[in-house]
Design a protein around this motif. Structure first.
Motif, PDB file in Angstrom:
ATOM      1  N   LEU A 144      15.433  69.760   6.639  1.00  0.00           N
ATOM      2  CA  LEU A 144      13.973  69.279   6.733  1.00  0.00           C
ATOM      3  C   LEU A 144      13.064  68.693   5.368  1.00  0.00           C
ATOM      4  O   LEU A 144      13.541  68.945   4.210  1.00  0.00           O
ATOM      5  CB  LEU A 144      13.542  71.694   6.710  1.00  0.00           C
ATOM      6  CG  LEU A 144      14.069  72.136   7.831  1.00  0.00           C
ATOM      7  CD1 LEU A 144      13.345  73.494   7.077  1.00  0.00           C
ATOM      8  CD2 LEU A 144      13.443  71.922   9.147  1.00  0.00           C
ATOM      9  N   LEU A 145      12.103  68.218   6.088  1.00  0.00           N
ATOM     10  CA  LEU A 145      10.972  67.894   5.284  1.00  0.00           C
ATOM     11  C   LEU A 145       9.685  68.515   5.087  1.00  0.00           C
ATOM     12  O   LEU A 145       9.734  68.653   6.054  1.00  0.00           O
ATOM     13  CB  LEU A 145      10.970  66.284   5.706  1.00  0.00           C
ATOM     14  CG  LEU A 145       9.727  65.335   3.997  1.00  0.00           C
ATOM     15  CD1 LEU A 145      10.242  63.780   4.516  1.00  0.00           C
ATOM     16  CD2 LEU A 145       8.049  65.529   5.528  1.00  0.00           C
ATOM     17  N   ALA A 146       9.017  68.813   4.175  1.00  0.00           N
ATOM     18  CA  ALA A 146       8.280  69.131   4.900  1.00  0.00           C
ATOM     19  C   ALA A 146       6.926  68.223   3.930  1.00  0.00           C
ATOM     20  O   ALA A 146       6.978  68.532   2.534  1.00  0.00           O
ATOM     21  CB  ALA A 146       7.790  70.679   3.738  1.00  0.00           C
ATOM     22  N   GLY A 147       5.580  67.913   4.345  1.00  0.00           N
ATOM     23  CA  GLY A 147       4.422  67.407   3.557  1.00  0.00           C
ATOM     24  C   GLY A 147       3.774  68.520   3.079  1.00  0.00           C
ATOM     25  O   GLY A 147       3.255  69.185   3.363  1.00  0.00           O
ATOM     26  N   ILE A 148       3.610  68.681   1.567  1.00  0.00           N
ATOM     27  CA  ILE A 148       2.230  69.641   1.157  1.00  0.00           C
ATOM     28  C   ILE A 148       1.182  69.458   0.643  1.00  0.00           C
ATOM     29  O   ILE A 148       0.433  69.731   0.034  1.00  0.00           O
ATOM     30  CB  ILE A 148       3.206  70.208  -0.304  1.00  0.00           C
ATOM     31  CG1 ILE A 148       4.009  69.144  -1.494  1.00  0.00           C
ATOM     32  CG2 ILE A 148       4.462  70.829  -0.008  1.00  0.00           C
ATOM     33  CD1 ILE A 148       4.415  69.808  -2.717  1.00  0.00           C
ATOM     34  N   GLY A 149       0.888  67.898   0.458  1.00  0.00           N
ATOM     35  CA  GLY A 149      -0.068  67.040   0.089  1.00  0.00           C
ATOM     36  C   GLY A 149      -1.143  67.863   0.355  1.00  0.00           C
ATOM     37  O   GLY A 149      -2.577  67.694   0.192  1.00  0.00           O
ATOM     38  N   ASN A 150      -1.305  68.251   1.835  1.00  0.00           N
ATOM     39  CA  ASN A 150      -2.212  69.100   2.547  1.00  0.00           C
ATOM     40  C   ASN A 150      -2.520  70.218   1.872  1.00  0.00           C
ATOM     41  O   ASN A 150      -3.831  70.970   1.518  1.00  0.00           O
ATOM     42  CB  ASN A 150      -2.353  69.156   4.588  1.00  0.00           C
ATOM     43  CG  ASN A 150      -2.426  67.509   5.136  1.00  0.00           C
ATOM     44  OD1 ASN A 150      -3.465  66.841   3.630  1.00  0.00           O
ATOM     45  ND2 ASN A 150      -1.935  67.776   6.372  1.00  0.00           N
TER      46      ASN A 150
END
Length: 519
Positions: free
Chosen positions: A325-331
Motif C-alpha cells: 500500500l501507498l498513502a499520500g498524507i500531504g492533504n
C-alpha cells in the motif's frame, strides 16, 4: 554493586539527595558537596586537590558533574579511583544509577551523551537488521530500493510540486534537500490538466543522472506516464481504470500505484466496500497489462473523513496481504491548522498499524515544510517501536521539538533581593552609532543582520545568534548596553525561527499562545 562517590555543588545537593531517595539503585552511593555553589563551575584540577583533603578509599567510582571542565583522568591520577562524568542535569542521574555497569561511562564526555550514543548504536543495529531481513519474498524493488509488502520499514516518498516550472539547477537543488532529509523516493509532480511529456522526460533523465534514489512521476495524463516510463522512471503514480488503456509503454520493472477511480464517473466512491472492490479490480487490470509491481492507494481523506478512508486501507490489506500500500498524507497535513510535526508522526504510526508500506508527503505550503524529515524520523520510530513491541517512546530518537519530557528546576542561592518588574517598558533610545535590520534568509538558510550607521552599511551573515553577536562586537558596531541586549533578544528569535521554519519579524513575538473561544 559498586560503591560510588558523587561530587556536586551546594545548589545541586538537594536535587541529588532527592534522586537518591526516589531511585531504587543497587549501588552504594555517597555524596560529597564542594564549597562551589554551581557544580558546572568545577574543574577536575580543583576536584583532585579538594579530594586530597578528604579520606577517599574503597570507592569503585567517583562521579563528577557532567559539565565539570577537564578530564576525569586528572582526578583518577591523583586519587587513584576511576573517575567518570555524570549527567549534565542532576535530575537525570537516575539514568546513571540504574546502570549495572558504570564502566561504560567516560572521564571526558557527560553521561547523557554516552548513554544516548549507546542507544543510537543499538537503534542502528535494529534498523539494519530490519533492512537485511527484506528479501524477494517479502519485498518489492523500486529501482535499488527494497519496499516491504508489509511494514516495517515504512518508506518515505517526497513530491516536488510543479516540476515543469523548475530549471535543472532548481530541480536538483530541491531533490538534494529532500534526499538529505531522508526521503527514499523522489516524486515529480506536474500540472494537473496540462500535459508536459517533454518536461517529464527531461526531469526524470536529469534526476536519474544525478541521484541513485528512485524517481517516481505522479500523473494521470497518459502522455506524461508514457514519457516517464520511457525516460526510466522507477515508479508511476496514478494509473487506474480510467487511463490504463491509453498507457502504451509497459515495463514490468516499473512500479505502478493505482487508485480506486470509477471509470464511469471518474470519481472516488465514498462507500468503503465499493472503493475496495474498485481498487482490487484496478490492481488486477493493471497486472494483466504487463505491470508486475503494483501498489494500491485507497486515497487518504482529510480529518472529518480520515477514519473511513483508513478503514478502507485496512480492509483492502486484510483481503490482499501480498499487495503493498501507498498513502499520500500531504492533504491531511495541509487541511488542518496544526503543526505538521504532530500530524505527520500520528499518520505514520497509523500507517504502520494499517500496513502501509510507503507514505507520500509534500512540502509545498509553508506550514508543511520540514515534513520529509518529520516523516522519516517517525518511520524509524515506528520501526523501532514495533521491533521492541513497545509504544514509540524512549527510543533514542524523538519528535519532541516544542515540548520536553522532563521539567528541570533551577535552584538559586537562598539570599537575594527581589525586584518585581512591571509590564511597562521604557521607550527605547536609538543607538547613536547606528541601527540593525534583522531577517532570516531562507534561500541561504542563514540569519542576516544589516548594520546602517556612522560606519556605513555592513551585512553580517551567520547561522546562529552567538557568532553574529560576536562579529558585531568585534566590529564595534554598537555603543549602548541596551542595544546589545536588544540584539541578543532579536538574534536569538531569528535563530529559533530558522531552526523551526517559522516566520521572523523584527520586534514581533515569535510565538502566540493559542486560545479557545469563550462563549
Amino acid at each position: 554493586m559498586a560503591k560510588i562517590l558523587i561530587i556536586t555543588g551546594r545548589l545541586a545537593e538537594p536535587i541529588i539527595r532527592k534522586v537518591l531517595t526516589e531511585t531504587k539503585t543497587e549501588h552504594d552511593v555517597e555524596v560529597l558537596v564542594t564549597p562551589f555553589q554551581v557544580a558546572a563551575l568545577l574543574t577536575t584540577e580543583y576536584v583532585a586537590q579538594y579530594l586530597k583533603q578528604h579520606v577517599i578509599k574503597d570507592y569503585d567510582y567517583i562521579l563528577l558533574p557532567g559539565l565539570t571542565r577537564g578530564s576525569g583522568r586528572v582526578v583518577e591520577e591523583v586519587i587513584g579511583v576511576k573517575t567518570v562524568k555524570g549527567t549534565v542535569n542532576a535530575y537525570d542521574l537516575v539514568d546513571v544509577l540504574r546502570l549495572n555497569d558504570l564502566s561504560i561511562l567516560s572521564p571526558d564526555i557527560p553521561a547523557d551523551e554516552v548513554l544516548g550514543n549507546i542507544i543510537i548504536e543499538r537503534d542502528k543495529k535494529i534498523l539494519k537488521y530490519i533492512e537485511d531481513s527484506l528479501t524477494d519474498e517479502n519485498s518489492i524493488n523500486i529501482g535499488k530500493l527494497r519496499v516491504p509488502l508489509t511494514p516495517p520499514p515504512i518508506r518515505v516518498a517526497t513530491e516536488i510540486s510543479e516540476t515543469h516550472l523548475l530549471d535543472d539547477e532548481k530541480l536538483i537543488k530541491e531533490a538534494l534537500r529532500y534526499v538529505e532529509n531522508g526521503t527514499d523516493i523522489i516524486v515529480l509532480g506536474f500540472e494537473a490538466l496540462q500535459s508536459h511529456p517533454d518536461k517529464v522526460y527531461k526531469a526524470v533523465k536529469t534526476l536519474k543522472k544525478e541521484f541513485n534514489t528512485p524517481v517516481a512521476v505522479d500523473s494521470f495524463i497518459p502522455s506524461e506516464i508514457n514519457s516517464a516510463i520511457e525516460a526510466g522512471a522507477d515508479m508511476v503514480i496514478n494509473i487506474d481504470l480510467t487511463n490504463i488503456d491509453k498507457v502504451k509503454v509497459v515495463e514490468k520493472e516499473v512500479a505502478v500505484v493505482t487508485i480506486p477511480r470509477d471509470p464511469t464517473t471518474s470519481t472516488i466512491p465514498k462507500d468503503l466496500n465499493t472503493r475496495v472492490e474498485l481498487l482490487e479490480k484496478s490492481v488486477s487490470t493493471i497486472r494483466s497489462k504487463g505491470f508486475e509491481k503494483v501498489f494500491a492507494d485507497a486515497i487518504l481523506e482529510p480529518f472529518g473523513y480520515l477514519f473511513p478512508s483508513l478503514l478502507t486501507y485496512y480492509i483492502f490489506k486484510q483481503r490482499n496481504p501480498q499487495i503493498p500500500l501507498l498513502a499520500g498524507i500531504g492533504n491531511v497535513v495541509e487541511l488542518v491548522d496544526v503543526d505538521s510535526i504532530g500530524v505527520n508522526a500520528s499518520l505514520v504510526m497509523l500507517a504502520q498499524e494499517v500496513g502501509i508500506s510507503i507514505v507520500l508527503t509534500v512540502e509545498k505550503s509553508v506550514k508543511a515544510q520540514g515534513s520529509t524529515l518529520e516523516v522519516k524520523i517517525a518511520s524509524q520510530m515506528a520501526t523501532l517501536a514495533q521491533y521492541k513491541k513497545s509504544p514509540p517512546k524512549n527510543l533514542g530518537i524523538s519528535l519532541l521539538v516544542l515540548k520536553d519530557k522532563k521539567r528541570y528546576d533551577v535552584e538559586f542561592e537562598k539570599e537575594y533581593d527581589i525586584v518585581e518588574v512591571s509590564e511597562k517598558v521604557r521607550p527605547y533610545v536609538l543607538d547613536p552609532l547606528g541601527i540593525f535590520k534583522i531577517r532570516v534568509n531562507r534561500e541561504l538558510n542563514c540569519i542576516e543582520a544589516l548594520y546602517v550607521g556612522r560606519k556605513g552599511r555592513v551585512l553580517i551573515r551567520g547561522r546562529d545568534a552567538e557568532t553574529i553577536q560576536s562579529k558585531i562586537l568585534e566590529l564595534e558596531l554598537i555603543s549602548q548596553l541596551s542595544h546589545a541586549m536588544y540584539l541578543g533578544k532579536e538574534l536569538t528569535k531569528a535563530e529559533i525561527a530558522l531552526q523551526l521554519g517559522k516566520n521572523y519579524v523584527q520586534e514581533v513575538p515569535l510565538f502566540i499562545r493559542p486560545k479557545y473561544i469563550k462563549f
